[in-house]
Design a protein around this motif. Structure first.
Motif, PDB file in Angstrom:
ATOM      1  N   ARG A  52       0.831  -1.207   0.000  1.00  0.00           N
ATOM      2  CA  ARG A  52       0.000   0.000   0.000  1.00  0.00           C
ATOM      3  C   ARG A  52       0.865   1.257   0.000  1.00  0.00           C
ATOM      4  N   GLU A  53       1.961   1.223   0.750  1.00  0.00           N
ATOM      5  CA  GLU A  53       2.875   2.376   0.782  1.00  0.00           C
ATOM      6  C   GLU A  53       3.469   2.646  -0.599  1.00  0.00           C
ATOM      7  N   LEU A  54       3.920   1.615  -1.272  1.00  0.00           N
ATOM      8  CA  LEU A  54       4.532   1.794  -2.592  1.00  0.00           C
ATOM      9  C   LEU A  54       3.505   2.266  -3.616  1.00  0.00           C
ATOM     10  N   ILE A  55       2.332   1.670  -3.591  1.00  0.00           N
ATOM     11  CA  ILE A  55       1.291   2.072  -4.542  1.00  0.00           C
ATOM     12  C   ILE A  55       0.904   3.528  -4.309  1.00  0.00           C
ATOM     13  N   GLY A  56       0.882   3.950  -3.057  1.00  0.00           N
ATOM     14  CA  GLY A  56       0.566   5.335  -2.749  1.00  0.00           C
ATOM     15  C   GLY A  56       1.578   6.329  -3.276  1.00  0.00           C
ATOM     16  N   ARG A  57       2.803   5.876  -3.515  1.00  0.00           N
ATOM     17  CA  ARG A  57       3.862   6.735  -4.041  1.00  0.00           C
ATOM     18  C   ARG A  57       4.004   6.649  -5.554  1.00  0.00           C
ATOM     19  N   ALA A  58       3.199   5.815  -6.206  1.00  0.00           N
ATOM     20  CA  ALA A  58       3.448   5.482  -7.604  1.00  0.00           C
ATOM     21  C   ALA A  58       2.731   6.363  -8.613  1.00  0.00           C
ATOM     22  N   ASP A  59       1.679   7.058  -8.206  1.00  0.00           N
ATOM     23  CA  ASP A  59       0.914   7.908  -9.129  1.00  0.00           C
ATOM     24  C   ASP A  59       0.477   7.102 -10.352  1.00  0.00           C
ATOM     25  N   ILE A  60      -0.245   6.011 -10.108  1.00  0.00           N
ATOM     26  CA  ILE A  60      -0.710   5.155 -11.196  1.00  0.00           C
ATOM     27  C   ILE A  60      -1.698   5.915 -12.066  1.00  0.00           C
ATOM     28  N   GLN A  61      -1.499   5.829 -13.372  1.00  0.00           N
ATOM     29  CA  GLN A  61      -2.358   6.490 -14.344  1.00  0.00           C
ATOM     30  C   GLN A  61      -3.255   5.470 -15.034  1.00  0.00           C
ATOM     31  N   ALA A  62      -4.433   5.908 -15.444  1.00  0.00           N
ATOM     32  CA  ALA A  62      -5.325   5.032 -16.198  1.00  0.00           C
ATOM     33  C   ALA A  62      -4.607   4.485 -17.425  1.00  0.00           C
ATOM     34  N   GLY A  63      -4.708   3.185 -17.630  1.00  0.00           N
ATOM     35  CA  GLY A  63      -4.081   2.548 -18.782  1.00  0.00           C
ATOM     36  C   GLY A  63      -2.647   2.129 -18.583  1.00  0.00           C
ATOM     37  N   ASP A  64      -2.068   2.390 -17.407  1.00  0.00           N
ATOM     38  CA  ASP A  64      -0.677   2.001 -17.164  1.00  0.00           C
ATOM     39  C   ASP A  64      -0.497   0.488 -17.286  1.00  0.00           C
ATOM     40  N   HIS A  65       0.579   0.090 -17.946  1.00  0.00           N
ATOM     41  CA  HIS A  65       0.998  -1.307 -17.993  1.00  0.00           C
ATOM     42  C   HIS A  65       2.005  -1.497 -16.863  1.00  0.00           C
ATOM     43  N   ILE A  66       1.711  -2.418 -15.950  1.00  0.00           N
ATOM     44  CA  ILE A  66       2.378  -2.489 -14.653  1.00  0.00           C
ATOM     45  C   ILE A  66       3.074  -3.830 -14.486  1.00  0.00           C
ATOM     46  N   LEU A  67       4.296  -3.775 -13.981  1.00  0.00           N
ATOM     47  CA  LEU A  67       5.104  -4.957 -13.686  1.00  0.00           C
ATOM     48  C   LEU A  67       5.317  -5.062 -12.178  1.00  0.00           C
ATOM     49  N   ASP A  68       5.063  -6.244 -11.640  1.00  0.00           N
ATOM     50  CA  ASP A  68       5.385  -6.570 -10.246  1.00  0.00           C
ATOM     51  C   ASP A  68       6.591  -7.502 -10.288  1.00  0.00           C
ATOM     52  N   LEU A  69       7.771  -6.945 -10.063  1.00  0.00           N
ATOM     53  CA  LEU A  69       9.032  -7.674 -10.200  1.00  0.00           C
ATOM     54  C   LEU A  69       9.380  -8.364  -8.884  1.00  0.00           C
ATOM     55  N   ALA A  70       9.753  -9.649  -8.971  1.00  0.00           N
ATOM     56  CA  ALA A  70       9.990 -10.467  -7.778  1.00  0.00           C
ATOM     57  C   ALA A  70       8.731 -10.436  -6.920  1.00  0.00           C
ATOM     58  N   CYS A  71       7.634 -10.865  -7.509  1.00  0.00           N
ATOM     59  CA  CYS A  71       6.298 -10.656  -6.947  1.00  0.00           C
ATOM     60  C   CYS A  71       6.007 -11.504  -5.731  1.00  0.00           C
ATOM     61  N   GLY A  72       6.813 -12.553  -5.465  1.00  0.00           N
ATOM     62  CA  GLY A  72       6.503 -13.429  -4.345  1.00  0.00           C
ATOM     63  C   GLY A  72       5.126 -14.036  -4.509  1.00  0.00           C
ATOM     64  N   THR A  73       4.305 -13.920  -3.477  1.00  0.00           N
ATOM     65  CA  THR A  73       2.954 -14.473  -3.544  1.00  0.00           C
ATOM     66  C   THR A  73       1.941 -13.470  -4.091  1.00  0.00           C
ATOM     67  N   GLY A  74       2.426 -12.401  -4.720  1.00  0.00           N
ATOM     68  CA  GLY A  74       1.568 -11.528  -5.513  1.00  0.00           C
ATOM     69  C   GLY A  74       0.858 -10.422  -4.767  1.00  0.00           C
ATOM     70  N   VAL A  75       1.405  -9.999  -3.628  1.00  0.00           N
ATOM     71  CA  VAL A  75       0.686  -9.012  -2.820  1.00  0.00           C
ATOM     72  C   VAL A  75       0.556  -7.671  -3.531  1.00  0.00           C
TER      73      VAL A  75
END
Length: 265
Positions: free
Chosen positions: A25-48
């Protein structure tokens, strides 16, 4: 350890709700996600991070989650049940991503850079798959001196399991220097790199449950498997004793301190 429960299952059930969901949640809050963004979760572990992105930002363009562990990906796949959510799960090394150039607008990576065997190669691969101007948001654990829960864990494992088990905890804190992290991102070709120390105050209502689960569900695998019951009990009791002021009766409250990196490709 309970028969049939893998370290990835224990990692998900004990560590993710307490540590990795708040950090996601902390990282997502700092990310400024835009509509339509293509997003990578690198070293995702169990996908949180993937699950939190899907929950909080339904207008994303696509979600791709990469991890080198088939076991972590098995658990991640089993937890994504949102109707219509299309996640591409990829088993791969971070330094050799089977992904196209300039594919992603945004990449997350939480508590994994310190474990990459070739950190610079992995960051260069990440920059390759990010679009020009794409953003990377990471968190990387700071040292044992500011993370009392991990310090207690390392000392308990050292005393009751052995040096190798304790070294696995210390490895979590092996890239604690913000200047070193900044230099790695610079060498990989990132720009406008911001490295900030961030503290999350975390809690678990039952310290005994957390202590047992934490040592049985680490990034690097179960460190209590195969020990006699009395040895497990001794390690857990030492962990609890080492928590000091972080232990409030039955409850656990502890600071979790990491460097958060926000960088532009």
């Amino acid at each position: 350890m309970t028969e049939g429960i893998t370290f990835a299952d224990r990692y998900q059930s004990v560590l993710v709700p307490v540590i990795f969901e708040p950090w996601a949640r902390e990282l997502i809050g700092r990310a400024d996600i835009q509509a339509g963004d293509h997003i990578l979760d690198l070293a995702c572990g169990t996908g949180v991070v993937t699950r939190e992105v899907a929950k909080r930002t339904p207008s994303f363009g696509s979600l791709t989650a990469v991890d080198h562990s088939a076991e972590m990906l098995r658990v991640a796949r089993s937890l994504v049940d949102e109707p219509g959510l299309n996640v591409e799960w990829v088993e791969a090394d971070a330094a050799a991503l089977p992904l196209a150039d300039n594919r992603f607008d945004l990449a997350f990576c939480q508590q994994a850079l310190q474990f990459f065997p070739d950190k610079l190669a992995a960051l260069r691969e990440l920059r390759r798959v990010l679009k020009p101007g794409g953003r990377a948001v990471f968190c990387v654990q700071k040292g044992l001196d500011v993370n009392p829960m991990l310090k207690a864990q390392a000392e308990a494992l050292e005393a009751h399991v052995g040096a190798d088990a304790a070294a696995a905890v210390r490895a979590i804190c092996s890239l604690a220097d913000g200047a070193e992290i900044q230099q790695l991102f610079e060498q990989a070709g990132f720009r406008t790199i911001d490295v900030t120390s961030v503290t999350l105050d975390l809690t678990h209502p039952d310290a005994m449950v957390f202590a047992t689960g934490a040592m049985g569900g680490m990034h690097t695998g179960d460190k209590l498997s195969g020990l006699a019951d009395e040895a497990v009990d001794g390690a857990v009791e030492a962990f609890l004793a080492g928590l000091g002021n972080c232990l409030d009766g039955r409850c656990l409250h502890f600071p979790h301190v990491s460097n958060v990196v926000v960088a532009t490709a």
